[in-house]
Motif scaffolding. Structure first.
Motif, PDB file in Angstrom:
ATOM      1  N   ARG A 281       7.737   1.857   2.494  1.00 52.22           N
ATOM      2  CA  ARG A 281       7.961   0.758   1.559  1.00 52.22           C
ATOM      3  C   ARG A 281       8.797  -0.370   2.169  1.00 52.22           C
ATOM      4  O   ARG A 281       8.490  -1.537   1.989  1.00 52.22           O
TER       5      ARG A 281
ATOM      6  N   ILE B  30       1.043  -3.661  -3.976  1.00 54.55           N
ATOM      7  CA  ILE B  30       1.848  -3.187  -2.849  1.00 54.55           C
ATOM      8  C   ILE B  30       1.780  -1.661  -2.774  1.00 54.55           C
ATOM      9  O   ILE B  30       1.602  -1.090  -1.696  1.00 54.55           O
ATOM     10  N   ASP B  31       1.892  -1.000  -3.919  1.00 56.04           N
ATOM     11  CA  ASP B  31       1.838   0.469  -3.928  1.00 56.04           C
ATOM     12  C   ASP B  31       0.515   0.983  -3.371  1.00 56.04           C
ATOM     13  O   ASP B  31       0.485   1.941  -2.597  1.00 56.04           O
TER      14      ASP B  31
ATOM     15  N   LEU C 168       0.448   0.451   0.381  1.00 58.91           N
ATOM     16  CA  LEU C 168       1.293   1.441   1.052  1.00 58.91           C
ATOM     17  C   LEU C 168       0.615   2.806   1.100  1.00 58.91           C
ATOM     18  O   LEU C 168       0.636   3.487   2.131  1.00 58.91           O
TER      19      LEU C 168
END
Length: 188
Positions: free
Chosen positions: A30, A19-20, A23
């Motif tokens: 976020r 996810i990081d 993003l």
């Protein structure tokens, strides 16, 4: 975020597509991940597989509308060769990335990848049937072409060379010419 996830899958694989990282790549805030993807990372990756699958399906659909099936398949190999070189040998197939990693916590990802490959095979099967091959031969040939392209892409990345995809393209080209020229012609 889905586009970023698909690009990252092809470049880094499933386990490295966090996810990081999505993003950072997409620039999305976020909070938007959990708003748009309540199923979290698994949902995001699954939707990226669907998007990438749809994109290539569209390319295959356009290619197979050509009058010459050999030209259509040649164009598909050229597309991948160009994609690989333009990315400095970093681009890979997001579908393969999901298919080759064990996703014990998300088995639906492997099923999604299998469904995409099946869709591609159906398109190629229909192309070859339309050009006079039997359903069985067309299905095998479609599967073989997908395997050849995907395997060549992996080899190109490993070798940092287009030689594998150029070799695969040349062999498939010759095979198609031979196969399509040797098919029984319908009688008047």
């Amino acid at each position: 975020m889905i586009l970023s996830a698909a690009a990252l899958l092809g470049e880094y694989g499933t386990s490295a597509t966090s996810i990081d990282r999505v993003l950072a790549h997409s620039g999305a805030p976020r909070g938007s991940v959990y708003h748009h993807f309540p199923g979290g990372r698994t949902q995001l990756i699954d939707e990226a597989v669907a998007l990438a699958g749809d994109f290539v399906t569209g390319l295959l659909d356009a290619a197979v509308r050509a009058d010459d099936p050999v030209d259509a398949i040649d164009a598909f190999f050229v597309l991948w060769r160009d994609r690989i070189t333009e990315s400095d040998f970093r681009a890979g197939c997001p579908i393969v990335a999901v298919a080759v990693e064990s996703n014990d916590d998300a088995p639906q990802l492997a099923r999604s990848a299998a469904a995409v490959f099946a869709r591609w095979q159906e398109i190629l099967t229909a192309l070859f049937v339309r050009h006079g091959l039997t359903e069985q031969r067309s299905r095998r040939l479609g599967s073989f072409i997908i395997a050849a392209v995907e395997g060549a892409v992996i080899m190109c990345r490993a070798e940092q060379s287009t030689a594998p995809i150029e070799a695969a393209a040349a062999e498939i080209h010759g095979l198609l010419l031979h196969t399509l020229n040797d098919r029984p012609q319908s009688q008047p």
